[in-house]
Write an enzyme that holds these catalytic residues in place. Sequence first.
Site, PDB file in Angstrom:
ATOM      1  N   CYS A 239       0.795  -1.161  -0.084  1.00  0.00           N
ATOM      2  CA  CYS A 239      -0.264  -0.119  -0.019  1.00  0.00           C
ATOM      3  C   CYS A 239       0.777   1.242   0.034  1.00  0.00           C
ATOM      4  O   CYS A 239       1.557   1.611   0.966  1.00  0.00           O
ATOM      5  CB  CYS A 239      -0.909  -0.015   1.211  1.00  0.00           C
ATOM      6  SG  CYS A 239      -1.944   1.433   1.128  1.00  0.00           S
ATOM      7  N   LEU A 240       1.104   1.576  -1.123  1.00  0.00           N
ATOM      8  CA  LEU A 240       2.011   3.032  -1.277  1.00  0.00           C
ATOM      9  C   LEU A 240       1.348   3.700  -2.354  1.00  0.00           C
ATOM     10  O   LEU A 240       1.155   3.367  -3.480  1.00  0.00           O
ATOM     11  CB  LEU A 240       3.216   2.540  -1.720  1.00  0.00           C
ATOM     12  CG  LEU A 240       4.261   3.735  -1.885  1.00  0.00           C
ATOM     13  CD1 LEU A 240       4.352   4.506  -0.456  1.00  0.00           C
ATOM     14  CD2 LEU A 240       5.701   2.997  -2.451  1.00  0.00           C
TER      15      LEU A 240
END
Length: 185
Positions: free
Chosen positions: A115-116
């Site tokens: 999750c970026l």
Amino acid sequence: MITLKKKLQEAEAKKGNNSLGPQSSDRRATVRDKLLTKEIAEIGDHLNSNCQVDFENPDKIYEFTVIIKPDEGWWKGGVFRFSVFVSEDYNIQPPLVKCITRLWHPNISLDGNVCLSILRDHSLDGSGWAPTRSIKDVIWGLYSLFIDLVDFDDPLNIEAADEYKRNPKQFKQSVDTYLYRYAKQ
């Protein structure tokens, strides 16, 4: 949506139809390959010494491994590997990134999903992927996940984030357990 790739394919098809000579069987470099060649040549000048890029097959510059070795923070001393695949639609689409090393992190699932925001086509904070971004930005983003971009309020691994909120000492023990089992050199 019209992409540069589609435009180039259409132009090549028109050129092939109008040409009187034989078609060239030479493999032409794609837009992706040209962009990656340029970016890879510049990466060495901009990488932190705690980040490495490894190309297992030099003929496939669109598939590589990023190795992150944080020297501070919760994950200090670990070695974390991420597989990166850059599709033909690069730089319109972000690279696909998966964490190969198992770890206890609120922004990386146990399955390796990351999750970026810069890896998203669109993000709520407006910092998603854009054609102006590069592989260097992806590497810096991955490194930052271990230093200052840890987000316990919008986690991918909800269990890790909840553990941190309930008991930071236990969270640190869980991180250390994963480091010992999966992320030592």
